[in-house]
Scaffold this motif. Structure first.
Motif, PDB file in Angstrom:
ATOM      1  N   MET A   1       0.612  -1.165  -0.013  1.00  0.00           N
ATOM      2  CA  MET A   1      -0.018  -0.016   0.120  1.00  0.00           C
ATOM      3  C   MET A   1       0.870   1.355  -0.074  1.00  0.00           C
ATOM      4  N   ASN A   2       0.444   2.191  -0.907  1.00  0.00           N
ATOM      5  CA  ASN A   2       1.377   3.492  -0.845  1.00  0.00           C
ATOM      6  C   ASN A   2       0.424   4.407   0.115  1.00  0.00           C
ATOM      7  N   ILE A   3       1.442   5.032   0.661  1.00  0.00           N
ATOM      8  CA  ILE A   3       0.783   6.343   1.529  1.00  0.00           C
ATOM      9  C   ILE A   3       1.208   7.543   0.833  1.00  0.00           C
ATOM     10  N   ILE A   4       0.123   8.585   0.659  1.00  0.00           N
ATOM     11  CA  ILE A   4       0.201   9.840   0.170  1.00  0.00           C
ATOM     12  C   ILE A   4       0.489  10.854   1.301  1.00  0.00           C
ATOM     13  N   ALA A   5       1.715  11.191   1.389  1.00  0.00           N
ATOM     14  CA  ALA A   5       2.034  12.444   2.415  1.00  0.00           C
ATOM     15  C   ALA A   5       2.450  13.954   1.666  1.00  0.00           C
ATOM     16  N   TYR A   6       2.040  14.842   2.285  1.00  0.00           N
ATOM     17  CA  TYR A   6       2.314  16.519   1.892  1.00  0.00           C
ATOM     18  C   TYR A   6       3.416  17.054   2.834  1.00  0.00           C
ATOM     19  N   GLU A   7       4.195  17.803   2.268  1.00  0.00           N
ATOM     20  CA  GLU A   7       5.139  18.624   3.017  1.00  0.00           C
ATOM     21  C   GLU A   7       4.532  19.931   2.704  1.00  0.00           C
ATOM     22  N   MET A   8       4.269  20.478   3.699  1.00  0.00           N
ATOM     23  CA  MET A   8       3.584  21.943   3.844  1.00  0.00           C
ATOM     24  C   MET A   8       4.281  22.929   4.495  1.00  0.00           C
ATOM     25  N   LYS A   9       4.282  24.266   3.789  1.00  0.00           N
ATOM     26  CA  LYS A   9       5.027  25.176   4.400  1.00  0.00           C
ATOM     27  C   LYS A   9       4.133  26.351   4.937  1.00  0.00           C
ATOM     28  N   TYR A  10       4.350  27.148   6.004  1.00  0.00           N
ATOM     29  CA  TYR A  10       3.453  28.054   6.582  1.00  0.00           C
ATOM     30  C   TYR A  10       3.978  29.251   5.732  1.00  0.00           C
ATOM     31  N   ALA A  11       2.655  29.851   5.160  1.00  0.00           N
ATOM     32  CA  ALA A  11       2.663  31.337   4.322  1.00  0.00           C
ATOM     33  C   ALA A  11       1.786  32.392   4.769  1.00  0.00           C
ATOM     34  N   GLY A  12       1.491  31.999   6.163  1.00  0.00           N
ATOM     35  CA  GLY A  12       0.665  32.886   6.722  1.00  0.00           C
ATOM     36  C   GLY A  12       1.300  34.003   7.357  1.00  0.00           C
ATOM     37  N   GLY A  13       0.853  34.896   8.313  1.00  0.00           N
ATOM     38  CA  GLY A  13       1.425  35.904   9.012  1.00  0.00           C
ATOM     39  C   GLY A  13       1.735  35.517  10.357  1.00  0.00           C
ATOM     40  N   GLU A  14       1.933  36.327  11.176  1.00  0.00           N
ATOM     41  CA  GLU A  14       2.276  36.336  12.515  1.00  0.00           C
ATOM     42  C   GLU A  14       1.101  35.542  13.292  1.00  0.00           C
ATOM     43  N   ALA A  15       1.378  34.699  14.011  1.00  0.00           N
ATOM     44  CA  ALA A  15       0.234  33.607  14.759  1.00  0.00           C
ATOM     45  C   ALA A  15       0.311  34.114  16.190  1.00  0.00           C
ATOM     46  N   PRO A  16      -0.826  34.116  16.651  1.00  0.00           N
ATOM     47  CA  PRO A  16      -1.023  34.530  18.187  1.00  0.00           C
ATOM     48  C   PRO A  16      -0.757  33.262  19.003  1.00  0.00           C
ATOM     49  N   SER A  17       0.179  33.695  20.069  1.00  0.00           N
ATOM     50  CA  SER A  17       0.349  32.599  21.009  1.00  0.00           C
ATOM     51  C   SER A  17      -0.700  32.282  21.839  1.00  0.00           C
ATOM     52  N   GLU A  18      -1.731  31.349  21.923  1.00  0.00           N
ATOM     53  CA  GLU A  18      -2.949  31.326  22.536  1.00  0.00           C
ATOM     54  C   GLU A  18      -2.981  30.403  23.709  1.00  0.00           C
ATOM     55  N   LEU A  19      -1.987  29.356  23.741  1.00  0.00           N
ATOM     56  CA  LEU A  19      -1.780  28.631  24.969  1.00  0.00           C
ATOM     57  C   LEU A  19      -0.792  28.538  25.902  1.00  0.00           C
ATOM     58  N   ALA A  20      -0.365  28.267  27.074  1.00  0.00           N
ATOM     59  CA  ALA A  20       0.666  28.299  27.897  1.00  0.00           C
ATOM     60  C   ALA A  20       1.125  27.041  27.702  1.00  0.00           C
TER      61      ALA A  20
END
Length: 170
Positions: free
Chosen positions: A1-20
């Motif tokens: 069986m073949n598994i399809i996987a993606y490499e993804m790159k972040y292209a968004g802006g500044e992310a909020p730190s929401e959790l401690a």
């Protein structure tokens, strides 16, 4: 069986730190392993990746423990992620708390932690089978940069997949 996987790159802006987040502590090893195994069981079974429960012993955590961050509430792990080099890996939400927005908050917090360290590019890997995670990443600024078929005799864990990408594509 073949598994399809993606490499993804972040292209968004500044992310909020929401959790401690707190760094992984060995006192949480058993609970972390149980939640991790629950989160990935269905995917590993559907894709015939054995063992279906990846973590069998605490020794398996030794290599990654310094890169694992936990979000806790009332002494219980709600979710976690791994930050390794330029990659967000193993973002998991305790099944009892899934569907409540914690995945998005964990992702934003992981991004914010990496942005604070000036990490670029920020990447992750995701199996095409994991449609919920793929949707989460796509709707939060990640773009697919590479799709790959991985056979069972090739690496199947996301961290191993990263190493395989490096060997194959440099």
């Amino acid at each position: 069986m073949n598994i399809i996987a993606y490499e993804m790159k972040y292209a968004g802006g500044e992310a909020p730190s929401e959790l401690a987040m707190i760094p992984f502590d060995e006192q949480y090893a058993r609970e972390y392993m149980q939640i991790y195994n629950e989160c990935f069981f269905e995917m590993r079974r559907a894709l015939e990746v054995k063992p279906y429960h990846y973590y069998q012993s605490e020794e398996q955590l030794a290599e990654r423990k310094d890169d694992i961050y936990l979000y806790m509430q009332d002494g219980e792990i709600i979710g976690s992620f791994v930050l390794c080099d330029k990659e967000i890996d193993d973002l998991i939400v305790n099944p009892k708390y899934q569907g409540q927005g914690y995945g998005k908050k964990l992702l934003h917090t992981a991004l914010a932690m990496m942005q604070e360290k000036k990490v670029t590019p920020i990447i992750l890997h995701v199996a095409a089978w994991n449609e919920r995670a793929l949707h989460l990443y796509e709707t939060n600024g990640f773009e697919s940069t590479l799709a790959i078929k991985v056979r069972h005799d090739k690496p199947t864990r996301l961290q191993e997949l990263k190493q395989w990408f490096t060997r194959v594509f440099g």
